[in-house]
Structure formats: C-alpha cells, structure tokens
Design an enzyme around this catalytic site. Structure first.
Site, PDB file in Angstrom:
ATOM      1  N   LYS A  16     -25.869  14.171  -5.284  1.00 26.38           N
ATOM      2  CA  LYS A  16     -26.661  15.542  -4.702  1.00 26.38           C
ATOM      3  C   LYS A  16     -27.464  15.349  -4.782  1.00 26.38           C
ATOM      4  O   LYS A  16     -28.511  14.980  -5.785  1.00 26.38           O
ATOM      5  CB  LYS A  16     -26.289  16.474  -6.245  1.00 26.38           C
ATOM      6  CG  LYS A  16     -27.163  17.350  -6.168  1.00 26.38           C
ATOM      7  CD  LYS A  16     -26.715  18.611  -7.050  1.00 26.38           C
ATOM      8  CE  LYS A  16     -27.583  20.062  -7.002  1.00 26.38           C
ATOM      9  NZ  LYS A  16     -27.347  20.275  -8.160  1.00 26.38           N
ATOM     10  N   TYR A  53     -27.007  13.117  -9.729  1.00 26.63           N
ATOM     11  CA  TYR A  53     -28.043  13.682  -9.586  1.00 26.63           C
ATOM     12  C   TYR A  53     -29.360  13.565  -9.236  1.00 26.63           C
ATOM     13  O   TYR A  53     -29.989  13.545 -10.384  1.00 26.63           O
ATOM     14  CB  TYR A  53     -27.309  14.880 -10.937  1.00 26.63           C
ATOM     15  CG  TYR A  53     -27.994  16.764 -10.004  1.00 26.63           C
ATOM     16  CD1 TYR A  53     -28.909  16.804  -9.235  1.00 26.63           C
ATOM     17  CD2 TYR A  53     -27.938  17.244 -11.012  1.00 26.63           C
ATOM     18  CE1 TYR A  53     -29.643  18.217  -8.762  1.00 26.63           C
ATOM     19  CE2 TYR A  53     -29.106  18.786 -10.853  1.00 26.63           C
ATOM     20  CZ  TYR A  53     -29.372  18.700  -9.954  1.00 26.63           C
ATOM     21  OH  TYR A  53     -30.369  20.600  -9.860  1.00 26.63           O
TER      22      TYR A  53
END
Length: 304
Positions: free
Chosen positions: A171, A143
C-alpha cells in the site's frame, strides 16, 4: 511467492463506530452491531473487501480484546463475499506477529503491515519485522506511510521485502506518484493505491487496487472510479474523480479519521460518529470545510 491474494478492486480501511458507555475506555465502547452493518453496507455496494484495524479503524486506541473482536466481526459479516485484510501493526515484530497469528486463526485472508510503529527503525530492523510476520503464512500487504512512521519503504527496500514468501503487495502512501512504476520495475509485487487524493493518478500509472478510506462514505462511487479506469474509460473516471477529490484530500490530513466519520454521517447511508482519544472533535473551521466538501460531492452525485 508461495502465497497469492487478489487485491484488485476497492478494499476499505474501515472506520469503527463507538457508543457511549461510562465503563468503557474514554466512555466509548465499540459498537460491534453498527460495525457489522457498516461492513455489510460496503460489500453490498461493490467493494472488494474490508480492512479492519487500520489507523482509520483507531486500532491503537483499542483494548486487545476489542482489537481481536473487530477482525472477527469483519470476517463473520463478509462471510466469503469479499476479502478481509486485517491491520496487524505493532511497535515490535513480536507484537505484529501476535496480531497476525490471531488474524489467521480468526479467518482473515491477509494482513496489512506497517514497519515498526513509534520507533524509527533502520533498514535491517524493517526487514526483520517483515520477515518475522512472514513466518505466520498469511499474505502480507506492506504499508508505506513515511509521514506517520518516519520510515520510507523506498523501491529498493520494497524489492528486498518482496522476496519474502508471503509479501504480495504494498500500500503506497508516500504521495510520490513516481513510486508506482519505480516499484514495479524492481519488485514482483502488487502496488496498491493508498492515498485517496492520488487514486486516479495511481490507477492510471498501474496500481492494481485501492486500499482506501473515503469509500467508507462513497463506496458505490469509489468502485465506479476504479472500474472506469480498469475498463479504459479514463475521461469518464477523471470527470467523476474531479468532483470527489476535494473531499478525498481529507484522507491525507491529520484529522482524516474525524473527517471521514463526519462525511459518512453527512452522506447518511451508514454511521460514523465519534472518535476515541487521542483524536478529539474537529475544530469548527475544519468541520465547516469537511461539510462543504462533502456536500459539494453529494450535490454533484445527485445531479448525475
């Protein structure tokens, strides 16, 4: 890669409902029943999966017992109808690894992992953080959120992390739309749209999924945007997105948790409610704007 996880579709970084309880932290106890209802609502509206214990799920304000139980409730509720990608963020790898082991034990399909939180880690420390969580064996979605972590997972760093056996996706929340193609050029990894107000652009550029906040309030429409782009109906997707992006922009603001919870309550199909400290209520100005943006989106959807 030794593990795989299909992250296509809309995986929702879930909000977490609380109920008043004087004996609970800040007088607010986790409402697990309402959380289960919310997870079920999202799955029934076509979402690919659930992401408990992200920043939107206020994981950093939970007790250890609460944090684990949230994942268990998500797994029990989804019951194989989709995937559960649990947030396992921690200041150090020993903490993140601990949460990843519990997520594996409790049946999660994968984990979402920020670089070390609070501490601004260097390149070697970031790689070690991911390497240690990789040892657990669950698929990992890295992320990149340089705004909150002050650490930017640049494409070259992503390429190095992607060499780990279980890192299958990232992400992307840098707000730099160029990253989608830049990462795909250097790394064998799925790029997942992370910012709701760059969703359309990210999908068109080649992101394979959406790990999202605003589908908490608009799950059906979120899935529709995703499906339209993937089916090549770009003009239709852009039209729908253009009427939702104003409210989606709250996902990229400091008050995103409060804003999304308020939008859920205004939409009226699930429950948002209050937030735990350090998050307080929206200012009157922000609340008015969230209401205006949400109601504008709902008005358009009702007119279709």
């Amino acid at each position: 890669m030794s593990t795989t996880l299909d992250l296509g579709g809309v995986v929702v970084a879930t909000t977490l409902p609380f109920k008043e309880d004087p004996s609970a932290p800040a007088g607010l106890a986790v409402d697990y029943d309402r959380y289960a209802e919310h997870c079920n609502f999202l799955i029934e509206n076509g979402c690919r999966g659930i992401g408990p214990n992200g920043s939107l799920g206020e994981y950093s304000s939970l007790t250890d017992e609460e944090r684990r139980r949230v994942v268990q409730v998500a797994v029990e509720t989804v019951a194989g109808r989709g995937i559960v990608v649990a947030g396992v963020h921690g200041v150090g790898w020993h903490q993140a690894q601990h949460w990843a082991r519990l997520a594996a034990e409790d049946g999660a399909d994968g984990v979402l992992l920020l670089p070390p939180t609070i501490y601004r880690a260097n390149r070697g420390e970031v790689i070690e953080h991911y390497r240690r969580v990789d040892e657990v064996g669950l698929p990992i979605m890295a992320y990149n959120n340089p705004f909150d972590t002050k650490v930017d997972l640049t494409p070259d760093l992503v390429a190095e992390i992607a060499q780990l056996d279980n890192v299958v996706a990232i992400k992307e929340f840098s707000a730099d739309i160029r990253r989608v193609l830049e990462i795909q050029e250097v790394a064998d990894i799925d790029v997942i749209a992370g910012a709701d107000d760059l969703l359309f652009e990210s999908l068109v550029a080649g992101a394979v999924g959406w790990f999202a906040g605003y589908p908490n309030a608009f799950p059906k429409e979120a899935v529709e945007i995703y499906t339209l782009v993937k089916d090549g109906n770009i003009a239709e997707a852009r039209e729908l997105y253009s009427h939702l992006v104003a409210v989606f922009r709250w996902d990229s603001r400091t008050e995103f948790v409060q804003a999304i919870k308020l939008s859920i309550d205004i939409a009226g199909q699930s429950y948002g409610g209050r937030t735990r400290p350090p998050r307080g209520p929206l200012s009157p100005e922000h609340e008015a704007q969230v209401r205006k943006d949400t109601e504008k989106a709902l008005s358009y959807l009702a007119s279709r």
